[in-house]
Design an enzyme around this catalytic site. Sequence first.
Site, PDB file in Angstrom:
ATOM      1  CD  GLU A  71     -14.408  18.758   1.802  1.00  0.00           C
ATOM      2  OE1 GLU A  71     -13.804  18.470   2.851  1.00  0.00           O
ATOM      3  OE2 GLU A  71     -15.598  19.101   1.779  1.00  0.00           O
TER       4      GLU A  71
ATOM      5  CD  GLU B   4     -18.175  21.903   2.785  1.00  0.00           C
ATOM      6  OE1 GLU B   4     -18.145  20.980   1.954  1.00  0.00           O
ATOM      7  OE2 GLU B   4     -17.653  23.009   2.586  1.00  0.00           O
TER       8      GLU B   4
ATOM      9  CB  ALA C 259     -19.110  16.477  -3.332  1.00  0.00           C
TER      10      ALA C 259
ATOM     11  N   GLY D 200     -18.835  17.611   1.862  1.00  0.00           N
ATOM     12  CA  GLY D 200     -20.088  18.331   1.622  1.00  0.00           C
ATOM     13  C   GLY D 200     -21.191  17.846   2.537  1.00  0.00           C
TER      14      GLY D 200
HETATM   15  C1  LIG Z   1     -18.131  21.841  -3.685  1.00  0.00           C
HETATM   16  C2  LIG Z   1     -17.439  20.587  -3.174  1.00  0.00           C
HETATM   17  C3  LIG Z   1     -17.810  20.383  -1.747  1.00  0.00           C
HETATM   18  C4  LIG Z   1     -17.441  19.299  -1.077  1.00  0.00           C
HETATM   19  C5  LIG Z   1     -16.477  18.353  -1.661  1.00  0.00           C
HETATM   20  C6  LIG Z   1     -16.602  17.003  -1.094  1.00  0.00           C
HETATM   21  O1  LIG Z   1     -17.461  16.651  -0.336  1.00  0.00           O
HETATM   22  S1  LIG Z   1     -15.378  15.994  -1.663  1.00  0.00           S
HETATM   23  C7  LIG Z   1     -15.789  14.397  -0.979  1.00  0.00           C
HETATM   24  C8  LIG Z   1     -15.508  14.402   0.476  1.00  0.00           C
HETATM   25  N1  LIG Z   1     -15.792  13.108   1.004  1.00  0.00           N
HETATM   26  C9  LIG Z   1     -14.846  12.192   1.144  1.00  0.00           C
HETATM   27  O2  LIG Z   1     -13.687  12.422   0.856  1.00  0.00           O
HETATM   28  C10 LIG Z   1     -15.269  10.863   1.697  1.00  0.00           C
HETATM   29  C11 LIG Z   1     -14.647   9.748   0.869  1.00  0.00           C
HETATM   30  N2  LIG Z   1     -15.115   8.452   1.313  1.00  0.00           N
HETATM   31  C12 LIG Z   1     -14.628   7.883   2.424  1.00  0.00           C
HETATM   32  O3  LIG Z   1     -13.862   8.400   3.200  1.00  0.00           O
HETATM   33  C13 LIG Z   1     -15.120   6.481   2.680  1.00  0.00           C
HETATM   34  O4  LIG Z   1     -15.623   5.969   1.481  1.00  0.00           O
HETATM   35  C14 LIG Z   1     -16.233   6.407   3.747  1.00  0.00           C
HETATM   36  C15 LIG Z   1     -17.361   7.323   3.381  1.00  0.00           C
HETATM   37  C16 LIG Z   1     -15.658   6.733   5.098  1.00  0.00           C
HETATM   38  C17 LIG Z   1     -16.753   4.948   3.755  1.00  0.00           C
HETATM   39  O5  LIG Z   1     -15.656   4.087   3.927  1.00  0.00           O
HETATM   40  P1  LIG Z   1     -15.835   2.527   3.759  1.00  0.00           P
HETATM   41  O6  LIG Z   1     -14.503   1.936   3.981  1.00  0.00           O
HETATM   42  O7  LIG Z   1     -17.007   2.084   4.542  1.00  0.00           O
HETATM   43  O8  LIG Z   1     -16.238   2.298   2.248  1.00  0.00           O
HETATM   44  P2  LIG Z   1     -15.380   2.624   0.943  1.00  0.00           P
HETATM   45  O9  LIG Z   1     -14.403   3.691   1.197  1.00  0.00           O
HETATM   46  O10 LIG Z   1     -14.925   1.348   0.342  1.00  0.00           O
HETATM   47  O11 LIG Z   1     -16.517   3.256   0.018  1.00  0.00           O
HETATM   48  C18 LIG Z   1     -17.639   2.427  -0.354  1.00  0.00           C
HETATM   49  C19 LIG Z   1     -17.996   2.813  -1.753  1.00  0.00           C
HETATM   50  O12 LIG Z   1     -18.494   4.161  -1.752  1.00  0.00           O
HETATM   51  C20 LIG Z   1     -17.735   4.953  -2.664  1.00  0.00           C
HETATM   52  N3  LIG Z   1     -17.633   6.293  -2.126  1.00  0.00           N
HETATM   53  C21 LIG Z   1     -17.276   6.642  -0.887  1.00  0.00           C
HETATM   54  N4  LIG Z   1     -17.317   7.973  -0.734  1.00  0.00           N
HETATM   55  C22 LIG Z   1     -17.711   8.489  -1.923  1.00  0.00           C
HETATM   56  C23 LIG Z   1     -17.968   9.806  -2.416  1.00  0.00           C
HETATM   57  N5  LIG Z   1     -17.832  10.868  -1.641  1.00  0.00           N
HETATM   58  N6  LIG Z   1     -18.370   9.929  -3.687  1.00  0.00           N
HETATM   59  C24 LIG Z   1     -18.540   8.859  -4.475  1.00  0.00           C
HETATM   60  N7  LIG Z   1     -18.330   7.569  -4.092  1.00  0.00           N
HETATM   61  C25 LIG Z   1     -17.926   7.413  -2.819  1.00  0.00           C
HETATM   62  C26 LIG Z   1     -16.388   4.264  -2.757  1.00  0.00           C
HETATM   63  O13 LIG Z   1     -15.742   4.618  -3.942  1.00  0.00           O
HETATM   64  C27 LIG Z   1     -16.794   2.822  -2.694  1.00  0.00           C
HETATM   65  O14 LIG Z   1     -17.279   2.479  -3.965  1.00  0.00           O
HETATM   66  P3  LIG Z   1     -17.044   0.998  -4.545  1.00  0.00           P
HETATM   67  O15 LIG Z   1     -17.572   1.076  -5.934  1.00  0.00           O
HETATM   68  O16 LIG Z   1     -17.829   0.104  -3.616  1.00  0.00           O
HETATM   69  O17 LIG Z   1     -15.554   0.756  -4.460  1.00  0.00           O
END
Ligand SMILES: CC/C=C\CC(=O)SCCNC(=O)CCNC(=O)[C@H](O)C(C)(C)COP(=O)(O)OP(=O)(O)OC[C@H]1O[C@@H](n2cnc3c(N)ncnc32)[C@H](O)[C@@H]1OP(=O)(O)O
Length: 713
Positions: free
Chosen positions: A123, A103, A61, A100
């Site tokens: 999450e 999921e 998400a 998500g």
């Molecule tokens: C009803 C609700 C159902 C479901 C809820 C969810 O899904 S909650 C979200 C669950 N997902 C996560 O927790 C994943 C979070 N992200 C990560 O673990 C890492 O970002 C990832 C995807 C492994 C990539 O890692 P990497 O080191 O390659 O990059 P970085 O972490 O620096 O992220 C790059 C930029 O993307 C932004 N970002 C990452 N994930 C999300 C996200 N889920 N939503 C929005 N934005 C996301 C992150 O903030 C970075 O942004 P930047 O502006 O470049 O700093």
Amino acid sequence: MAQYSRVSGNVGLITLQNPPVNALSAAVRQGIVDTVKRALGDPEVKSVVICGQNGVFCGGADIREFGTHMTGPPLVPMIHAIEMADKPVVAAIEGVALGGGLELALGCHYRIAHTKAKVGLPEVTLGLLPAAGGTQRLPRLTGLPAAIALITTGRQITTAEALKLSIVDQVTDYSAVDTAVKFAKSVAERSLDGRRVSERPCPCPPDVDALFEAAMQKVRQSARGAIAPVACVQALQAAATMPYALGMQREKELMATLFTSGQARALQYSFFAQRAVGRWSLPSGARWDGSKPRPIRKTAVIGLGTMGRGITVSLAQAGLSVIAVEAQEKPLKEAQQAISGMLQRGAKRRGGAPPLDLITYSANLQAVADVDLVIEAVFEDVALKKQLFQHLSAICKPEAFLCTNTSALDIDLLASQSRHPELVVGMHFFAPAHVMKLLEVVHGSRSSPEAVATAMNLGKQMGKVGVAVGNCHGFVGNRMLKPYLEQGLFLLEEGATPEMVDGALEEFGFAMGLFRMSDLSGIDVGWRVRKGEGLVQPGASVRVRQGRRYSPLGDLLYEQGRFGQKTGRGWYRYDNRHEAKPDPWLNNFLEDYRARHGLAARRIECQEVLERCLYTLINEGFRILEEGIAAGPEDIDVIYVLGYGWPKHRGGPMYYASMVGLIKVLERLEHYLRAHPDVPSLQPCSLLRRLVASGSPPIHKWRKIIKKTQSHL
Ligand SMILES: CC/C=C\CC(=O)SCCNC(=O)CCNC(=O)[C@H](O)C(C)(C)COP(=O)(O)OP(=O)(O)OC[C@H]1O[C@@H](n2cnc3c(N)ncnc32)[C@H](O)[C@@H]1OP(=O)(O)O
């Protein structure tokens, strides 16, 4: 936001498009609804593949939408519609499928993943639970034990592990999209019976009650006070005991208790704070996007004690060659054995072979003549370090970066020993250095932006979260620790016990209270730091030093040989090395001490312990911000969460202050200062006063006020 195309004749291909991680924003979710409808309504299309743009399936998400008014189609019915489709839908997983995103894939009928991809339901790390069916579908594939482990930790796993757990159906070294398209064609006419995960029963082991009892005990113990892990277990219990539809209802109810909780907001703040620190800026105006890091291939570590060994391991695990130097042959051999063992154990956990061949050991400093970057981790003695910098400056190639792992010493003083002070920068790792993610990158007054950028980039290569900080005694973390520890000692003088102080802090969420932490790190270590600061007067117990209140309690324990865990006695007694037990000796010692100094013990409430320990720490944080040692509150919060055990679900000291209310922090500091006028760390910082006077703005607005203040300095 979701592109549709027909490929290979009769396969509908849906590509999520929302760089960088194809997060499920409102627009992406709408795109999925529209393209799925189009694919299922296209008579030419016999099966469907869902993939992500740029080699990433989906990072979950869109966290940036949390806390805002959520629009667009919800995930649950969208995923349900995919699962109930009458055409096979195949998820092509590359990069990551998280939250998500996973999921969504679990709602598909098949999952094809690339061998290098990672999947998980993280999450819980954001104070939430997988609320798009993850808590109900995952255990139906993996069984309850694995589902509990994955959902309560938020751990990402390889697709090889996911294959073993039946989360994915096939892994491939080739393009997961091409493989999925071929697979989709092959199953186009196949029945979907058994492919809808929600229609499967949830396998329950005979001892399911004991399983959940153990799971609940484990999360309550490990995540001290965090509510999301508990809710995750409760949602999984629903999967085990209720039909799917009721389980989904329970999942929704539990998510509702989390989504707007303070803990979820704090964890989401932390998530973005850990990424914001990578966009560093210095008081000189140098910034991350204007400073080019130099590639580092050959490194050296000087000094192979505990820290040097951990740094060496971390560098080798990052794929860098390391020349590991220790002056004497015997400790060099011991270090080589220890480092090899650490790498072998690490390889077992991470998979792959231990990078033993990347490390060369030497007792001769000349061996580092050709390296790109040196990290010294010799004994914390300023004379020794100064001499080492002189030697390194003479031996190393002129463009080599000279970095110091010092935890508090003056970077400028060490840089002045080098012919190239602009290439000197602090890289302060935290023990154990191959485990702890925090790295303080300390810029001296002459450190070049390239040196800072190179150290920050190297830290990222090592899997660290680097925070660029200014040069002052103790930098950020250790500097803020000082008033925190000081208040703990004062509270003992006034009637508290170590277990009472630690109990209050551990109830707050610290994994370890300050006295247990002192026993772990060593009372002798603290004594050496104070001695270096000229505060130790052996044998004296005068309670004033350098014109301010001072507690010699730590010095007196040191003089009694009570160093903590390492001597079996410290603030606590240790019959076995790690179990801290209250020590009657200490209570008698404190009573005698108070009597000797005419101190009347009084009853001290937990709230006072928290306020005096935490607010003085926070106050020092405001001083650090005011002096420009840290660029923003996020930098301080990341340091304290990653390096000092601040409870993650409370965001960090500065975030906590913003939640408690700056006016309350100010008022309580003033209250305690009136009671203890000889304790300068209780004097509220002028930045705190200015923020309160500005109406206590939200934390994301503090940087502007700080910059404005500094521009008038
Ligand atoms: C009803 C609700 C159902 C479901 C809820 C969810 O899904 S909650 C979200 C669950 N997902 C996560 O927790 C994943 C979070 N992200 C990560 O673990 C890492 O970002 C990832 C995807 C492994 C990539 O890692 P990497 O080191 O390659 O990059 P970085 O972490 O620096 O992220 C790059 C930029 O993307 C932004 N970002 C990452 N994930 C999300 C996200 N889920 N939503 C929005 N934005 C996301 C992150 O903030 C970075 O942004 P930047 O502006 O470049 O700093």
